[in-house]
Design a protein around this motif. Structure first.
Motif, PDB file in Angstrom:
ATOM      1  N   SER A 135      18.911 -16.907   7.776  1.00 27.35           N
ATOM      2  CA  SER A 135      18.889 -17.606   9.186  1.00 27.35           C
ATOM      3  C   SER A 135      18.419 -15.879  10.219  1.00 27.35           C
ATOM      4  O   SER A 135      17.546 -16.033  11.458  1.00 27.35           O
ATOM      5  CB  SER A 135      18.953 -17.884  10.217  1.00 27.35           C
ATOM      6  N   MET A 136      19.588 -14.844   9.552  1.00 29.26           N
ATOM      7  CA  MET A 136      19.800 -13.838  10.841  1.00 29.26           C
ATOM      8  C   MET A 136      18.663 -12.763  10.370  1.00 29.26           C
ATOM      9  O   MET A 136      19.257 -11.886  10.523  1.00 29.26           O
ATOM     10  CB  MET A 136      21.492 -13.435   9.832  1.00 29.26           C
ATOM     11  N   GLY A 137      18.160 -12.633   9.048  1.00 27.98           N
ATOM     12  CA  GLY A 137      16.887 -11.805   8.454  1.00 27.98           C
ATOM     13  C   GLY A 137      17.935 -10.810   7.373  1.00 27.98           C
ATOM     14  O   GLY A 137      17.036  -9.732   7.035  1.00 27.98           O
ATOM     15  N   LYS A 138      19.187 -11.841   7.334  1.00 32.54           N
ATOM     16  CA  LYS A 138      19.337 -11.045   5.552  1.00 32.54           C
ATOM     17  C   LYS A 138      18.664 -10.922   4.573  1.00 32.54           C
ATOM     18  O   LYS A 138      19.901 -11.995   3.867  1.00 32.54           O
ATOM     19  CB  LYS A 138      21.095 -10.667   5.892  1.00 32.54           C
ATOM     20  N   THR A 139      17.708 -11.328   4.583  1.00 36.29           N
ATOM     21  CA  THR A 139      16.832 -11.582   3.090  1.00 36.29           C
ATOM     22  C   THR A 139      17.396 -11.104   1.820  1.00 36.29           C
ATOM     23  O   THR A 139      18.178 -12.329   0.687  1.00 36.29           O
ATOM     24  CB  THR A 139      15.829 -11.172   2.906  1.00 36.29           C
ATOM     25  N   GLU A 140      18.015 -10.371   2.000  1.00 37.22           N
ATOM     26  CA  GLU A 140      18.555  -9.737   0.720  1.00 37.22           C
ATOM     27  C   GLU A 140      19.909 -10.171   0.130  1.00 37.22           C
ATOM     28  O   GLU A 140      20.287 -10.589  -0.860  1.00 37.22           O
ATOM     29  CB  GLU A 140      18.818  -8.123   0.282  1.00 37.22           C
ATOM     30  N   GLU A 141      20.705 -10.219   0.663  1.00 38.07           N
ATOM     31  CA  GLU A 141      22.185 -10.866   0.897  1.00 38.07           C
ATOM     32  C   GLU A 141      22.181 -12.829   0.630  1.00 38.07           C
ATOM     33  O   GLU A 141      22.934 -12.893   0.093  1.00 38.07           O
ATOM     34  CB  GLU A 141      22.955 -10.907   2.444  1.00 38.07           C
ATOM     35  N   LYS A 183      27.097 -26.281  13.637  1.00 33.98           N
ATOM     36  CA  LYS A 183      26.285 -27.594  14.859  1.00 33.98           C
ATOM     37  C   LYS A 183      27.151 -27.305  16.154  1.00 33.98           C
ATOM     38  O   LYS A 183      25.871 -27.151  17.290  1.00 33.98           O
ATOM     39  CB  LYS A 183      27.046 -28.678  14.802  1.00 33.98           C
ATOM     40  N   LYS A 184      27.514 -25.831  16.379  1.00 34.39           N
ATOM     41  CA  LYS A 184      28.028 -25.518  17.491  1.00 34.39           C
ATOM     42  C   LYS A 184      27.246 -24.487  18.063  1.00 34.39           C
ATOM     43  O   LYS A 184      27.045 -23.769  18.994  1.00 34.39           O
ATOM     44  CB  LYS A 184      29.734 -25.190  18.373  1.00 34.39           C
ATOM     45  N   GLY A 185      26.836 -23.573  17.113  1.00 36.73           N
ATOM     46  CA  GLY A 185      25.505 -22.656  17.312  1.00 36.73           C
ATOM     47  C   GLY A 185      26.528 -21.537  16.665  1.00 36.73           C
ATOM     48  O   GLY A 185      25.661 -20.605  17.482  1.00 36.73           O
ATOM     49  N   ASP A 186      27.545 -20.979  16.611  1.00 37.34           N
ATOM     50  CA  ASP A 186      28.447 -20.430  16.217  1.00 37.34           C
ATOM     51  C   ASP A 186      28.463 -19.487  15.155  1.00 37.34           C
ATOM     52  O   ASP A 186      29.363 -20.290  14.342  1.00 37.34           O
ATOM     53  CB  ASP A 186      30.113 -20.795  16.293  1.00 37.34           C
ATOM     54  N   VAL A 187      27.765 -19.026  14.636  1.00 37.66           N
ATOM     55  CA  VAL A 187      26.876 -18.894  12.911  1.00 37.66           C
ATOM     56  C   VAL A 187      27.695 -18.030  12.389  1.00 37.66           C
ATOM     57  O   VAL A 187      27.996 -17.831  11.515  1.00 37.66           O
ATOM     58  CB  VAL A 187      26.326 -18.357  13.633  1.00 37.66           C
ATOM     59  N   ASN A 188      28.708 -16.612  13.578  1.00 36.98           N
ATOM     60  CA  ASN A 188      29.759 -16.111  12.578  1.00 36.98           C
ATOM     61  C   ASN A 188      30.359 -16.310  12.301  1.00 36.98           C
ATOM     62  O   ASN A 188      31.451 -16.410  11.062  1.00 36.98           O
ATOM     63  CB  ASN A 188      29.629 -14.697  14.233  1.00 36.98           C
ATOM     64  N   ASN A 189      31.582 -17.369  12.899  1.00 38.80           N
ATOM     65  CA  ASN A 189      32.906 -18.072  12.821  1.00 38.80           C
ATOM     66  C   ASN A 189      31.999 -18.964  11.300  1.00 38.80           C
ATOM     67  O   ASN A 189      33.039 -19.114  10.510  1.00 38.80           O
ATOM     68  CB  ASN A 189      33.126 -19.155  14.018  1.00 38.80           C
ATOM     69  N   ALA A 190      30.905 -19.078  11.546  1.00 42.15           N
ATOM     70  CA  ALA A 190      30.900 -20.901  10.321  1.00 42.15           C
ATOM     71  C   ALA A 190      30.814 -19.983   9.107  1.00 42.15           C
ATOM     72  O   ALA A 190      31.192 -19.984   7.739  1.00 42.15           O
ATOM     73  CB  ALA A 190      29.403 -21.033  10.931  1.00 42.15           C
ATOM     74  N   LEU A 191      29.681 -18.308   9.425  1.00 45.20           N
ATOM     75  CA  LEU A 191      29.536 -17.909   8.131  1.00 45.20           C
ATOM     76  C   LEU A 191      30.527 -17.172   7.656  1.00 45.20           C
ATOM     77  O   LEU A 191      31.214 -17.282   6.592  1.00 45.20           O
ATOM     78  CB  LEU A 191      28.717 -16.647   7.677  1.00 45.20           C
ATOM     79  N   GLY A 228      24.145 -18.773   2.740  1.00 42.53           N
ATOM     80  CA  GLY A 228      22.857 -17.855   1.819  1.00 42.53           C
ATOM     81  C   GLY A 228      22.123 -17.773   3.420  1.00 42.53           C
ATOM     82  O   GLY A 228      21.292 -17.899   3.546  1.00 42.53           O
ATOM     83  N   LYS A 229      22.127 -19.659   3.829  1.00 43.72           N
ATOM     84  CA  LYS A 229      21.449 -20.057   4.943  1.00 43.72           C
ATOM     85  C   LYS A 229      21.651 -19.352   5.840  1.00 43.72           C
ATOM     86  O   LYS A 229      20.932 -19.074   6.656  1.00 43.72           O
ATOM     87  CB  LYS A 229      21.651 -21.535   4.812  1.00 43.72           C
TER      88      LYS A 229
END
Length: 226
Positions: free
Chosen positions: A193-199, A157-165, A188-189
């Protein structure tokens, strides 16, 4: 030259002295034992009063904390007749009740509700701080997975995708923990969103393989294109 006259002490005098000393000795011993008994009784009384006082305090404070938490719960879920101009006002009122409850008696469930209230109010930093405190202080297996999942969603929600992952990966790695399937889906989502499709596909496939009965499987399969 006259011979010195020897003084003889009567045997009865010795016996009387011995008896008197024995009686005094017994009397002193009894006094000592009485003092010891009194001290023991005093110590026992203090312990009883302390334990009783603690039990009463614990019982009263626990009851009051539960009462406040229930009031907050009703406000949070809109189970009250009190009118509110906006949902935010209701969450604010619920938050105050939860805080008051937690101040009265510490409880991980109450802390989770405090975090949820902050989340609903958009106070993501406060929600993250509260959830971190919750996961650091408590280890209740019934609440920790949910708190960790909520922490990941709050980072999102905060936009902190790295910590979320990172949070979702940590949750997915906990063996037999609830929300592993949801953590894999969210991971996975994020990767997608990061473009890391295979992962991302690897996460979806792991979800399908490990949790075939999960409600998240249909979305994972859709994202896999299968």
């Amino acid at each position: 030259m006259p011979r010195p006259i020897k003084k003889y002490v009567k045997k009865s005098d010795y016996e009387e002295t011995d008896i008197r000393e024995t009686v005094e000795d017994i009397r002193e011993r009894l006094k000592g034992q009485q003092r010891t008994l009194i001290y023991a009784l005093l110590a026992f009384g203090i312990v009883v009063i302390a334990v009783g006082g603690f039990y009463i305090y614990h019982s009263v404070s626990t009851s009051r904390a539960e009462e406040l938490r229930y009031e907050g719960y009703k406000l949070f879920h809109g189970m009250t007749q009190a009118p509110f101009a906006a949902p935010a006002e209701r969450y604010k009122s619920a938050l105050e009740k939860f805080k008051e409850s937690y101040a009265t008696r510490k409880n991980p469930a109450t802390l989770l509700y405090i975090a949820n209230s902050h989340y609903e109010l958009g106070n993501y930093d406060e929600a993250i701080t509260t959830l971190k405190e919750l996961t650091a202080r408590y280890s209740d297996p019934r609440i920790m997975p949910l708190a960790t999942y909520k922490l990941g969603m709050t980072y999102l929600k905060k936009g902190d995708v790295n910590n979320a992952l990172t949070t979702f990966n940590n949750l997915a790695a906990i063996k037999d923990s609830p929300f592993q399937d949801m953590a894999l889906l969210e991971s996975g989502k994020i990767l997608e969103s990061m473009g890391k499709t295979e992962e991302a596909k690897a996460k979806y496939q792991e979800l399908v393989n490990k949790f075939p009965r999960s409600a998240a499987v249909s979305e994972a399969k859709a994202r896999l294109g299968s």
